[in-house]
Design a protein around this motif. Structure first.
Motif, PDB file in Angstrom:
ATOM      1  N   LEU A 109       0.818  -1.216   0.000  1.00  0.00           N
ATOM      2  CA  LEU A 109       0.000   0.000   0.000  1.00  0.00           C
ATOM      3  C   LEU A 109       0.849   1.263   0.000  1.00  0.00           C
ATOM      4  O   LEU A 109       0.393   2.322  -0.430  1.00  0.00           O
ATOM      5  N   SER A 110       2.096   1.154   0.466  1.00  0.00           N
ATOM      6  CA  SER A 110       2.957   2.333   0.519  1.00  0.00           C
ATOM      7  C   SER A 110       3.827   2.482  -0.723  1.00  0.00           C
ATOM      8  O   SER A 110       4.512   3.496  -0.885  1.00  0.00           O
ATOM      9  N   THR A 111       3.814   1.489  -1.623  1.00  0.00           N
ATOM     10  CA  THR A 111       4.650   1.557  -2.825  1.00  0.00           C
ATOM     11  C   THR A 111       3.823   1.404  -4.097  1.00  0.00           C
ATOM     12  O   THR A 111       4.338   0.939  -5.123  1.00  0.00           O
ATOM     13  N   LEU A 112       2.548   1.780  -4.039  1.00  0.00           N
ATOM     14  CA  LEU A 112       1.700   1.657  -5.221  1.00  0.00           C
ATOM     15  C   LEU A 112       2.068   2.664  -6.307  1.00  0.00           C
ATOM     16  O   LEU A 112       1.588   2.552  -7.435  1.00  0.00           O
ATOM     17  N   HIS A 113       2.909   3.623  -5.978  1.00  0.00           N
ATOM     18  CA  HIS A 113       3.309   4.610  -6.978  1.00  0.00           C
ATOM     19  C   HIS A 113       4.374   4.069  -7.930  1.00  0.00           C
ATOM     20  O   HIS A 113       4.636   4.674  -8.972  1.00  0.00           O
ATOM     21  N   GLU A 114       4.978   2.945  -7.604  1.00  0.00           N
ATOM     22  CA  GLU A 114       6.023   2.403  -8.463  1.00  0.00           C
ATOM     23  C   GLU A 114       5.425   1.783  -9.718  1.00  0.00           C
ATOM     24  O   GLU A 114       4.340   1.212  -9.691  1.00  0.00           O
ATOM     25  N   ARG A 115       6.170   1.898 -10.824  1.00  0.00           N
ATOM     26  CA  ARG A 115       5.724   1.337 -12.100  1.00  0.00           C
ATOM     27  C   ARG A 115       6.885   0.582 -12.746  1.00  0.00           C
ATOM     28  O   ARG A 115       8.055   0.828 -12.463  1.00  0.00           O
ATOM     29  N   ILE A 116       6.541  -0.335 -13.645  1.00  0.00           N
ATOM     30  CA  ILE A 116       7.560  -1.097 -14.366  1.00  0.00           C
ATOM     31  C   ILE A 116       8.208  -0.215 -15.429  1.00  0.00           C
ATOM     32  O   ILE A 116       9.424  -0.213 -15.597  1.00  0.00           O
ATOM     33  N   ALA A 117       7.390   0.525 -16.165  1.00  0.00           N
ATOM     34  CA  ALA A 117       7.874   1.451 -17.196  1.00  0.00           C
ATOM     35  C   ALA A 117       8.850   0.762 -18.146  1.00  0.00           C
ATOM     36  O   ALA A 117       9.970   1.229 -18.371  1.00  0.00           O
ATOM     37  N   LEU A 118       8.421  -0.354 -18.690  1.00  0.00           N
ATOM     38  CA  LEU A 118       9.264  -1.132 -19.585  1.00  0.00           C
ATOM     39  C   LEU A 118       9.401  -0.422 -20.931  1.00  0.00           C
ATOM     40  O   LEU A 118       8.414   0.055 -21.499  1.00  0.00           O
ATOM     41  N   THR A 119      10.627  -0.365 -21.431  1.00  0.00           N
ATOM     42  CA  THR A 119      10.890   0.231 -22.731  1.00  0.00           C
ATOM     43  C   THR A 119      11.260  -0.860 -23.730  1.00  0.00           C
ATOM     44  O   THR A 119      11.639  -1.969 -23.333  1.00  0.00           O
ATOM     45  N   GLY A 120      11.148  -0.532 -25.001  1.00  0.00           N
ATOM     46  CA  GLY A 120      11.503  -1.503 -26.021  1.00  0.00           C
ATOM     47  C   GLY A 120      10.423  -1.609 -27.073  1.00  0.00           C
ATOM     48  O   GLY A 120       9.467  -0.815 -27.099  1.00  0.00           O
TER      49      GLY A 120
END
Length: 363
Positions: A109-120
């Motif tokens: 609940l405290s790290t829901l701001h993180e994203r994978i943001a995969l490039t390619g």
């Protein structure tokens, strides 16, 4: 990935087969040179037919055996190289999957701001990562909405309780008949407000949960009953009601549909001005439209009105007339009935809310 794996396997197989063919040609050439049919320099060729037949049979067996050995070695090499190359390539291709897994394990609940943001390139893994990021966006919005809902609900429930406690402690410290009557009216008003808030929260929860059963409901009769119940309120506010309805039967819950229509009409009357008007229209295809005059609503803030405890002036106002649940209950009840709702700010002021419900199938 199919083209990549297929191309690599084909390349490895062709390379090994070409090498095996060269080795086999060398072996065959050597056997032919050693054959008695060719002979060696300085020696006379064999003339005995029996010896020649035996030598020819030995040569054929040798060639067959060498071909088998080359075939077996070729298959082993192709298998080993194919597995080695595919293992290396799979590790590189599945690296984004490990990244997705690591992110999912780290989430809380405290790290829901993180994203994978995969490039390619836009392949299957990129699509999976983008879908996961979109899911995290919705989850973060839902958690933020829940936190805001709990905070606002706590504030709304705490306010009347604090007023009641203050009225009891201060107002009854030196009671007189007039003070007791005033405190009684204040306690009654705050109790009714708390009851309306709790009832609204229960209806909102029921609407978000969905319906237990769908029954045919005469929506025209429901709307007419709601209008009749709200006539005194319209008279007190000096608001004129213009009602135009047509017969239509929808599928749903009659009590919840009544609450839906009541919230729309009640809001249209309450958020109005003296001498204003409210127009209620119900078409034969189950489209309920409620339009009212009143203060101007900023178009960019219309969507906020469907969120719980959200008002135009502030999230929490402590208003005695309502808790900001009217349109959020409408949205939840419409969703529970499988319908759609939209609102539009009118240029001259007020709001136009349109609800579309599914028509019940003919018996």
């Amino acid at each position: 990935m199919t083209l990549l794996y297929g191309g690599i396997f084909t390349t490895v197989a062709l390379a090994v087969l070409l090498g095996a063919q060269q080795i086999q040609q060398i072996i065959v050439g050597q056997k032919v040179q050693d054959s008695p049919f060719v002979g060696n320099p300085g020696t006379a060729p064999l003339q005995d037919p029996a010896v020649l037949a035996k030598a020819q049979a030995d040569l054929e067996r040798t060639l067959i055996n060498s071909q088998r050995v080359v075939t077996v070695v070729t298959l082993v090499l192709i298998t080993v190289l194919a597995f080695a190359v595919c293992f290396w390539l799979t590790g590189r291709l599945l690296r984004p999957v490990h990244r997705i897994t690591t992110t999912a394990r780290r989430l809380s609940l405290s790290t829901l701001h993180e994203r994978i943001a995969l490039t390619g390139p836009r392949d299957e893994l990129k699509e999976l990562a983008d879908t996961f990021d979109a899911m995290l966006d919705r989850l973060e919005q839902a958690v933020d909405s829940q936190r805001r809902f709990v905070a606002n609900a706590s504030h709304e429930l705490r306010t009347p309780l604090a007023i009641q406690r203050t009225a009891i402690e201060v107002g009854l410290a030196d009671p007189t008949p007039e003070k007791v009557a005033r405190i009684r009216a204040e306690l009654l008003r705050n109790t009714l407000r708390s009851e309306r808030l709790i009832e609204g929260l229960l209806v909102l929860a029921q609407g978000e949960r969905g319906l237990d059963a769908h029954l045919p409901v005469d929506l025209e009769a429901v709307v007419e009953q709601v209008i009749e119940d709200h006539l005194p309120l319209a008279v007190r506010h000096g608001v004129a009601l213009d009602v135009r309805t047509k017969p239509v039967v929808v599928s749903g819950d009659e009590v919840l549909l009544g609450r839906l229509a009541a919230n729309l009409v009640h809001n249209a009357i309450r958020h109005n001005h003296p001498g204003g008007h409210v127009t209620v229209e119900l078409s034969s295809d189950a489209v309920l439209a409620v339009r009212n005059s009143g203060p101007r609503v900023p178009p960019e803030r219309v969507a906020e009105l469907f969120q719980p405890f959200r008002r135009l002036n502030a999230d929490r106002t402590g208003s005695a007339d309502g808790a900001g649940l009217g349109l959020s209950i409408v949205a939840a009840l419409v969703h529970a009935h499988g319908g759609a709702v939209r609102a539009q700010a009118q240029p001259e002021g007020g709001l136009a809310v349109t609800v579309t419900l599914p028509v019940a199938p003919a018996a």
